[in-house]
Scaffold this active site. Sequence first.
Site, short mmCIF file in Angstrom:
data_model
loop_
_atom_site.label_atom_id
_atom_site.label_comp_id
_atom_site.label_asym_id
_atom_site.label_seq_id
_atom_site.Cartn_x
_atom_site.Cartn_y
_atom_site.Cartn_z
N TYR A 1 6.92 12.51 5.62
CA TYR A 1 7.18 11.09 5.38
C TYR A 1 6.52 10.22 6.45
CZ TYR A 1 10.13 6.93 4.47
OH TYR A 1 10.60 5.67 4.18
N LYS B 1 3.62 7.46 5.78
CA LYS B 1 3.86 6.06 6.08
C LYS B 1 2.86 5.51 7.10
CE LYS B 1 7.16 5.03 3.28
NZ LYS B 1 6.82 4.15 2.13
#
Length: 203
Positions: free
Chosen positions: A166, A170
């Site tokens: 993640y 991001k």
Amino acid sequence: MGLLDDRVVIVTGAGRGIGASLARIMAAEGASVVVNDLGVNIDGTGGGQGPGDDVVDAIRKAGGKAVANYDNVADHDAAENIIRQTLNEYGRLDVLVNVAGILRDRMIFNMTEEEWDAVIKVHLKGTFNTTKFASIHWRQARQGHYRLINFTSGSGLHGAPGQPNYAAAKMGIVGFTYSCANALGRYGVTANALAPGAATRMI
């Protein structure tokens, strides 16, 4: 008069959480909203039309304009259909908000290849997919004030230990957004990335 009167907006991941709130707020400000959502669980499994339909129903009951879209942003061809449906329904696209995402949290030494790939595919590739097809339209149209809004996260900015997939996705979105800002400005597009904090089901 609303801030977004006569504007057409796509919000991905708009069935729940931040995406749903954005869709409702933007509709309340006068935008016609395409509510994109697969209705999946937090880890990307399952799915259904209910969450997206619920948001569309709430917008319409409040006097706003919205339609649902159930295409998967992580699929290149399906992402193109999100843009196509928007243009067929409303005849234009002014704002793309990329919110859709899933979580497969694991420490790096325990993470599987599939857990890595699934998160990268939705967040990073999904943001690329929708932006690519929106940018094709904007480049051809050359007649508006367009907005690309991508959602990043403090997880990437600060390196959350249990979210290597993640966090990587991001931070990739940050670089991607800078690139889009530099590439698309000449066509009337501004590109920005937001790193919000909110008490949603994802945390």
